[in-house]
Design a protein around this motif. Structure first.
Motif, mmCIF file in Angstrom:
data_model
loop_
_atom_site.group_PDB
_atom_site.id
_atom_site.type_symbol
_atom_site.label_atom_id
_atom_site.label_comp_id
_atom_site.label_asym_id
_atom_site.label_seq_id
_atom_site.Cartn_x
_atom_site.Cartn_y
_atom_site.Cartn_z
ATOM 1 N N ASP A 421 215.953 97.528 61.618
ATOM 2 C CA ASP A 421 215.013 97.552 60.496
ATOM 3 C C ASP A 421 215.616 97.033 59.206
ATOM 4 N N ASP A 422 216.956 97.065 59.101
ATOM 5 C CA ASP A 422 217.592 96.617 57.866
ATOM 6 C C ASP A 422 219.044 96.223 58.130
ATOM 7 N N GLY A 423 219.333 94.932 58.001
ATOM 8 C CA GLY A 423 220.705 94.450 58.171
ATOM 9 C C GLY A 423 221.467 94.332 56.876
ATOM 10 N N SER A 424 220.838 94.667 55.751
ATOM 11 C CA SER A 424 221.511 94.464 54.463
ATOM 12 C C SER A 424 222.796 95.271 54.297
ATOM 13 N N PRO A 425 222.916 96.500 54.848
ATOM 14 C CA PRO A 425 224.170 97.236 54.642
ATOM 15 C C PRO A 425 225.396 96.580 55.271
ATOM 16 N N ILE A 426 225.207 95.609 56.156
ATOM 17 C CA ILE A 426 226.351 94.951 56.804
ATOM 18 C C ILE A 426 227.304 94.360 55.770
ATOM 19 N N ALA A 427 226.763 93.942 54.628
ATOM 20 C CA ALA A 427 227.590 93.321 53.587
ATOM 21 C C ALA A 427 228.637 94.267 53.026
ATOM 22 N N THR A 428 228.465 95.571 53.203
ATOM 23 C CA THR A 428 229.438 96.506 52.649
ATOM 24 C C THR A 428 230.804 96.368 53.296
ATOM 25 N N SER A 429 230.842 95.952 54.571
ATOM 26 C CA SER A 429 232.133 95.889 55.253
ATOM 27 C C SER A 429 232.423 94.552 55.923
ATOM 28 N N PHE A 430 231.371 93.773 56.246
ATOM 29 C CA PHE A 430 231.567 92.560 57.046
ATOM 30 C C PHE A 430 230.585 91.496 56.556
ATOM 31 N N PRO A 431 230.805 90.970 55.351
ATOM 32 C CA PRO A 431 229.820 90.060 54.761
ATOM 33 C C PRO A 431 229.624 88.764 55.533
ATOM 34 N N THR A 432 230.594 88.384 56.376
ATOM 35 C CA THR A 432 230.470 87.136 57.146
ATOM 36 C C THR A 432 229.988 87.374 58.572
ATOM 37 N N PHE A 433 229.548 88.584 58.889
ATOM 38 C CA PHE A 433 229.156 88.920 60.254
ATOM 39 C C PHE A 433 228.136 87.937 60.826
ATOM 40 N N GLU A 434 227.077 87.692 60.091
ATOM 41 C CA GLU A 434 225.988 86.858 60.597
ATOM 42 C C GLU A 434 226.465 85.443 60.894
ATOM 43 N N SER A 435 227.157 84.820 59.940
ATOM 44 C CA SER A 435 227.611 83.441 60.141
ATOM 45 C C SER A 435 228.695 83.364 61.204
ATOM 46 N N LEU A 436 229.588 84.365 61.261
ATOM 47 C CA LEU A 436 230.643 84.362 62.279
ATOM 48 C C LEU A 436 230.039 84.444 63.673
ATOM 49 N N MET A 437 229.115 85.363 63.870
ATOM 50 C CA MET A 437 228.540 85.556 65.199
ATOM 51 C C MET A 437 227.703 84.345 65.619
ATOM 52 N N THR A 438 226.902 83.807 64.737
ATOM 53 C CA THR A 438 226.106 82.626 65.106
ATOM 54 C C THR A 438 227.016 81.426 65.348
ATOM 55 N N GLY A 439 228.160 81.380 64.647
ATOM 56 C CA GLY A 439 229.124 80.300 64.885
ATOM 57 C C GLY A 439 229.728 80.356 66.275
ATOM 58 N N LEU A 440 229.768 81.543 66.869
ATOM 59 C CA LEU A 440 230.273 81.697 68.240
ATOM 60 C C LEU A 440 229.189 81.395 69.276
ATOM 61 N N GLY A 441 227.939 81.260 68.793
ATOM 62 C CA GLY A 441 226.829 80.996 69.715
ATOM 63 C C GLY A 441 225.860 82.141 69.877
ATOM 64 N N ALA A 442 226.022 83.209 69.103
ATOM 65 C CA ALA A 442 225.133 84.364 69.203
ATOM 66 C C ALA A 442 223.773 84.059 68.596
ATOM 67 N N SER A 443 222.723 84.558 69.233
ATOM 68 C CA SER A 443 221.356 84.368 68.740
ATOM 69 C C SER A 443 220.968 85.557 67.878
ATOM 70 N N ILE A 444 221.296 85.469 66.600
ATOM 71 C CA ILE A 444 220.969 86.509 65.617
ATOM 72 C C ILE A 444 220.239 85.840 64.468
ATOM 73 N N ALA A 445 219.108 86.386 64.084
ATOM 74 C CA ALA A 445 218.316 85.773 63.012
ATOM 75 C C ALA A 445 217.649 86.837 62.175
ATOM 76 N N ARG A 446 217.399 86.500 60.924
ATOM 77 C CA ARG A 446 216.643 87.364 60.032
ATOM 78 C C ARG A 446 215.148 87.148 60.290
ATOM 79 N N ALA A 447 214.364 88.163 59.998
ATOM 80 C CA ALA A 447 212.913 88.071 60.189
ATOM 81 C C ALA A 447 212.356 86.919 59.369
ATOM 82 N N GLY A 448 211.471 86.147 59.998
ATOM 83 C CA GLY A 448 210.841 85.032 59.290
ATOM 84 C C GLY A 448 211.621 83.754 59.326
ATOM 85 N N ARG A 449 212.790 83.752 60.019
ATOM 86 C CA ARG A 449 213.604 82.526 60.101
ATOM 87 C C ARG A 449 213.676 82.015 61.524
#
Length: 449
Positions: A421-449
């Motif tokens: 429901d909310d991925g915003s708290p990820i920035a508190t500890s791992f601000p590059t999580f989204e870009s790192l995981m998608t760079g490895l090939g993971a299918s992670i996306a924000r709503a509406g994208r």
């Protein structure tokens, strides 16, 4: 992702093989301590590899409020001109520690033996977390704390004008409590003694010695006894922050459960008080190679080569809990893809983290079709085998970064997408999580994208 403001719904979808190099951020625990001890040293401390997540940035801001000069020179490169032990000035405004339980508790300890007053607050999650476990031992030094009902933030701490050294037996395994007491002991005369029945992460002890504090550790009949000589002059240091094993846990676990994956995670801390998850994963059958072992910044590190693996459920030794307490949420997600049952005991500390992590993982896993059992101090996950998790649910994160990341990793190998429901708290500890995981090939996306 900020952890503040509008929620950011996110969805993870079953992915193809992950590959590449995952350069995770610097260790959060060490980053906090480098800034705080740098602020208590006399002269300039230089830090490389600092985690620039919101939790650590809030600690940097707090050190400025207490009079230290904290400067960013580039990505991960910072300097701190300290004011010396006992040199903190009274802050002009409220200290906002955001989502960071580590930050607020360590900072409270640091200022509690100086004759100054500071008021602390945080986000909605942090304001629910109990502070009595820290303010109670700080009262033994002579500090006073005034907060909301149940010892919760906002809270004002009045530092001791004439602090006395203490001897304190930590009632529950907590590196935060231990560290807060040791930091308070720096500005108390004589020797402050902390005893822990179960060893917890020892970054504070290592770093205090590095900055020139006189600190001894011995095993006794009571437990692990740490003795600190008060009122030293701390020497500024050059601190190289190793990569965070708690952050590395997420790409490591993703590679284990996504079929055909192989990744490299370089320079990850292998501190024995922090590597319980990796030990557990290997016992479950994980193909993890620990390459090029070496030491960086006084901490053992290694490069991790991780390949997708057929995992089996195990009983995690209760004594291992302190060395992997933050990693139980992602372990629970991985256990859902193992053959057999994974039993996690001695985990009641998870009830008072950013959320009740036992409840949050249990409810989210159940919604995704996984059978779980829970008690106050236990979580049991009945594995469904590789690719066997149905998924198809939205997990409530309760403003908890580790819950958000754990369910996004779960979704990468589930039959149907898994959302949070909310991925915003990820920035508190791992601000590059989204870009790192998608760079490895993971299918992670924000709503509406």
């Amino acid at each position: 992702m900020s952890g503040q403001g509008e929620p950011i719904p996110m969805t993870a979808t079953r992915s193809g093989p992950l590959s590449g190099t995952a350069e995770v951020p610097g260790d959060k625990s060490i980053s906090h301590r480098a800034l705080i001890l740098g602020a208590m040293a006399v002269g300039e401390t230089r830090i490389t590899g600092l985690l620039e997540g919101q939790d650590v940035l809030d600690t940097a801001k707090a050190m400025r409020s207490f009079g230290a000069e904290v400067t960013r020179h580039g990505e991960g490169r910072w300097s701190v001109h300290g004011v010396g032990v006992g040199g903190f000035a009274e802050p002009d405004d409220v200290i906002d520690c955001g989502n960071s339980g580590t930050g607020v508790r360590l900072i409270m300890g640091t200022m509690a033996t100086s004759p100054i007053t500071a008021t602390f607050t945080g986000d909605a999650s942090l304001r629910k977390r109990p502070m009595g476990r820290v303010t109670d031992p700080l009262a033994l030094f002579g500090a006073r704390a005034f907060g909301r009902q149940g010892g919760r933030l906002p809270m004002t701490v009045v530092g001791a004008a004439d602090p006395v050294p203490v001897r304190y037996l930590v009632p529950v395994p907590s590196a935060q409590v231990k560290s807060a007491v040791l930091l308070a002991g720096l500005n108390a005369p004589g020797q402050t003694v902390v005893i822990e029945r179960e060893p917890t992460r020892d970054h504070s002890e290592r770093m205090l010695r590095g900055f020139g504090a006189e600190l001894g550790v011995e095993d006794t009949a009571e437990g692990r006894m740490i003795t600190l000589a008060g009122q030293p002059e701390l020497r500024p240091q050059s601190v190289s922050v190793p990569r965070d094993p708690s952050s590395a846990a997420f790409p490591v676990c993703a590679a284990l459960i996504v079929e055909g994956s192989e990744i490299l995670v370089p320079g990850v801390s292998q501190n024995p008080t922090r590597n319980g998850l990796f030990t557990t994963l290997v016992e479950m059958g994980a193909d993890i190679g620990f390459l090029n072992p070496r030491e960086e910044g006084g901490e053992p590190v290694a490069d991790l080569r991780v390949r997708a693996s057929a995992l089996k459920g195990i009983k995690v030794p209760e004594a291992r809990a302190a060395s992997m307490i933050d990693e139980y949420p992602i372990l629970a997600a991985v256990a859902a893809f193992a053959e057999g049952t994974t039993v996690m005991r001695g985990v009641k500390e998870l009830r008072v983290k950013e959320s009740d992590r036992i409840d949050a993982m249990a409810r989210g896993l159940e919604a995704c079709g996984v059978r779980v059992e829970e008690e106050e101090d236990m979580l049991i996950v009945h594995g469904m085998g590789p690719g066997g998790v149905p998924g198809g649910a939205t997990a409530a994160t309760h403003l908890d970064h580790r819950i958000a990341m754990s369910f996004l990793i779960l979704g990468l190998a589930s039959k149907r997408p898994v959302s949070v429901d909310d991925g915003s708290p990820i920035a508190t500890s791992f601000p590059t999580f989204e870009s790192l995981m998608t760079g490895l090939g993971a299918s992670i996306a924000r709503a509406g994208r």
